[in-house]
Design a protein around this motif. Structure first.
Motif, mmCIF file in Angstrom:
data_model
loop_
_atom_site.group_PDB
_atom_site.id
_atom_site.type_symbol
_atom_site.label_atom_id
_atom_site.label_comp_id
_atom_site.label_asym_id
_atom_site.label_seq_id
_atom_site.Cartn_x
_atom_site.Cartn_y
_atom_site.Cartn_z
ATOM 1 N N UNK A 237 0.845 -1.196 0.000
ATOM 2 C CA UNK A 237 0.000 0.000 0.000
ATOM 3 C C UNK A 237 0.878 1.242 0.000
ATOM 4 N N UNK A 238 0.622 2.129 -0.934
ATOM 5 C CA UNK A 238 1.336 3.409 -1.026
ATOM 6 C C UNK A 238 0.348 4.515 -0.680
ATOM 7 N N UNK A 239 0.675 5.321 0.326
ATOM 8 C CA UNK A 239 -0.202 6.431 0.714
ATOM 9 C C UNK A 239 0.039 7.584 -0.256
ATOM 10 N N UNK A 240 -0.951 7.855 -1.087
ATOM 11 C CA UNK A 240 -0.815 8.874 -2.129
ATOM 12 C C UNK A 240 -2.118 9.658 -2.238
ATOM 13 N N UNK A 241 -1.997 10.913 -2.589
ATOM 14 C CA UNK A 241 -3.200 11.739 -2.708
ATOM 15 C C UNK A 241 -2.908 13.034 -3.433
ATOM 16 N N UNK A 242 -3.820 13.965 -3.260
ATOM 17 C CA UNK A 242 -3.684 15.244 -3.941
ATOM 18 C C UNK A 242 -4.309 15.256 -5.318
ATOM 19 N N UNK B 59 -6.712 7.431 0.436
ATOM 20 C CA UNK B 59 -5.354 7.635 -0.092
ATOM 21 C C UNK B 59 -4.500 6.368 -0.023
ATOM 22 N N UNK B 60 -5.074 5.282 0.455
ATOM 23 C CA UNK B 60 -4.348 4.020 0.456
ATOM 24 C C UNK B 60 -4.425 3.381 -0.914
ATOM 25 N N UNK B 61 -3.337 3.431 -1.684
ATOM 26 C CA UNK B 61 -3.285 2.863 -3.030
ATOM 27 C C UNK B 61 -2.577 1.514 -2.950
ATOM 28 N N UNK B 62 -3.361 0.451 -2.993
ATOM 29 C CA UNK B 62 -2.808 -0.903 -2.925
ATOM 30 C C UNK B 62 -2.367 -1.351 -4.313
ATOM 31 N N UNK B 63 -1.149 -1.847 -4.418
ATOM 32 C CA UNK B 63 -0.646 -2.354 -5.688
ATOM 33 C C UNK B 63 -1.568 -3.463 -6.198
#
Length: 558
Positions: A69-74, A168-172
């Motif tokens: 999981x990569x925390x990404x947002x905006x 914002x949790x982007x799971x591969x």
């Protein structure tokens, strides 16, 4: 020092680097081939550097064992596709509350502003991400087929901030725990880019020139392709595969690994003309460091891999680096799923509530460990337990979510027909427990606000016996309470250069990921560590090539 921990020697300082018999040379040496090391190596290669990357094992580390999981947002492409209009300012507003000043505001803003680009950078190296959201409520990890979710406290009113919440949790994209999927793409990208790997090569000391600049490292390397190297790889893989089920046995395997290294590894001196990047992860598997800095967490289940032995931290300290927040450990007490669990109340050994049950698992685990001595109960009444059992059985959860919950409720819970009996069964103070239930029920009926900020949707009246108390304490083997370290080496937040005790850059030395103090070093949120691996790894990889230095008057972020 435990035999399962790589020994770190005093640095080797030389007057004439050219006179040394170097085994290999490069522009940049990266020590530790997890996500942070891979990102540093890729960025350094993109800047034109010749890069060697060394790892005590064969790469991956805790990143490959993670959920991916990569925390990404905006405003990522995935957020937009799911119908969420996130902004860097909203992301910053939320993370400022969670990070509590562990990095400067300029650094945190840069992390948020660069978030979309960093996720796209991962995609450019083959890592896939998608926008499908999980069904139902909050979860500690989404089911297969779901790849975007609320991975922190975004939906908890007291934590959400003034902006609209966004997942914002982007799971591969992949099946199961997807850290291995994400890491496989990063490792393959390194090899495609021409990064030269040195597997089964443990760094034991740094090499300095006469001015104190880091110019390389002494690695202890197993002969590639040898019988010993194959046995080392086999034992290492088994230790990681069985860690969750047989930790004691896996500790014995790690001692055997160390014996192989000590008896068969041979020194390799690697010269790095531009600098060295330390990216070996945290130190949760180093019992001595945990005992010295965070002794309350010695009983916790270790989240990480064998390589999380603090070697990068200790290499930095050996040349005078400063460290910070080594006492900060993230303790994970997830009580969702089952989703209904958070509608119960969490109380201490006296029967008093101490935390909003809706919060993220690490937010609950922190006061449980630091304020309550690791002791707590989850109290349910009969209807809520019945609903939670049904969810655990038929909710489509992962086995590691459903099975412990079922065992805890069916075999490990204390039961009382009424509160007095439950108090006797658990050792809680009856009046304290009764007051906790009374206050909860008043808030659930809308007669009073919840004193700990639980949202109306998370409240439920608990009044129908029998009552059940599930032991969620640190020592319960049925329901392990995981932990990982958060502190690390102090770095210049513009470059990732490692700082000494006076706040000056140690020439030629950089750090990234969990080896360095960074975005997740106050409180962990799912995906924030991997996101910081990308952010800090790319920062260090670029800076080491460009020769970035700190000026003597630089401001050290506190």
């Amino acid at each position: 020092m435990s035999t399962s921990v790589t020994p770190i020697l005093d640095p080797l300082q030389v007057d004439d680097a050219a006179a040394l018999q170097w085994s290999a040379q490069c522009d940049v040496l990266v020590i530790g081939w997890g996500a942070a090391g891979a990102c540093a190596a890729l960025q350094a290669r993109a800047e034109g550097a010749d890069v060697l990357i060394a790892d005590r094992f064969n790469g991956g580390g805790a990143s490959a064992r993670s959920g991916g999981v990569v925390y990404a947002g905006g405003g990522t492409r995935q957020q937009q596709a799911a119908g969420f209009a996130d902004t860097p300012e909203a992301m910053f507003d939320y993370l400022r509350h969670e990070t509590q000043g562990v990095v400067g505001e300029d650094t945190l803003r840069r992390f948020c502003t660069d978030s979309v680009a960093n996720l796209q950078w991962l995609e450019s190296h083959g890592a896939p991400f998608a926008h499908q959201m999980p069904p139902g409520g909050k979860t500690s990890y989404p089911p297969d087929g779901a790849f975007l979710y609320y991975s922190g406290n975004e939906l908890v009113p007291a934590y959400a901030g003034d902006q609209a919440p966004a997942p914002r949790g982007h799971r591969t994209v992949g099946k199961g725990q997807c850290g291995a999927v994400l890491y496989s793409h990063l490792q393959a990208a390194c090899l495609r880019a021409g990064v030269r790997p040195l597997p089964q090569s443990a760094a034991r000391r740094l090499v300095l020139d006469r001015d104190g600049r880091v110019i390389g490292a002494e690695l202890w390397r197993l002969a590639p392709g040898s019988k010993v190297a194959r046995e080392h790889a086999r034992l290492a893989a088994r230790a990681e595969r069985l860690q969750n089920f047989m930790p004691g046995y896996c500790d014995r395997l790690r001692r055997r690994l160390s014996v192989l290294e000590h008896e068969h590894a041979r020194p390799w001196l690697v010269r790095a003309t531009k600098g060295v990047v330390l990216s070996t992860g945290g130190f949760i598997f180093n019992r001595e460091l945990i005992k010295a800095h965070a002794p309350a967490f010695r009983r916790n289940f270790k989240v990480g891999t064998t390589g999380c032995d603090g070697s990068g931290l200790r290499l930095g300290l050996s040349v005078g680096a400063a460290s910070d927040r080594l006492q900060r450990v993230s303790a994970w007490r997830f009580i969702n799923p089952p989703y209904s669990w958070h509608k119960g109340i969490v109380v201490n050994r006296a029967g008093e509530r101490f935390c909003n049950e809706e919060v993220y698992g690490a937010t609950l685990g922190q006061p449980l460990m630091e304020e309550q001595g690791g002791q707590a109960w989850l109290v349910l009444d009969a209807p809520l337990r019945k609903r939670a059992l049904r969810e655990a059985l038929f909710g489509g959860y992962w086995w590691f979510q459903a099975l412990p919950a079922l065992v805890l409720m069916l075999l490990g819970a204390r039961k009382g027909k009424h509160l007095q009996q439950l108090a006797r069964a658990t050792g809680m103070q009856e009046q304290t427990l009764r007051q906790a239930l009374s206050t909860n029920n008043a808030a659930a009926r809308g007669l009073a606000p919840d004193p700990l900020g639980k949202s109306p949707g998370g409240r439920q009246v608990l009044e129908q016996g029998p009552f059940y108390a599930c032991d969620i304490s640190v020592g319960n083997p049925i329901f392990p309470l995981g932990a990982l370290t958060l502190g690390g080496l102090r770095v210049d937040e513009r470059t990732g250069a490692v700082l000494d005790q006076a706040g000056q850059a140690i020439a030629g030395l950089f750090a990234a990921g969990r080896t360095a103090l960074g975005i997740p070093s106050h409180l962990y949120i799912s995906g924030l560590s991997l996101a910081d691996c990308v952010f800090s790894g790319r920062r260090a990889g670029a800076a080491v090539v460009l020769g970035a230095r700190l000026n003597s008057d630089c401001e050290v972020a506190s």
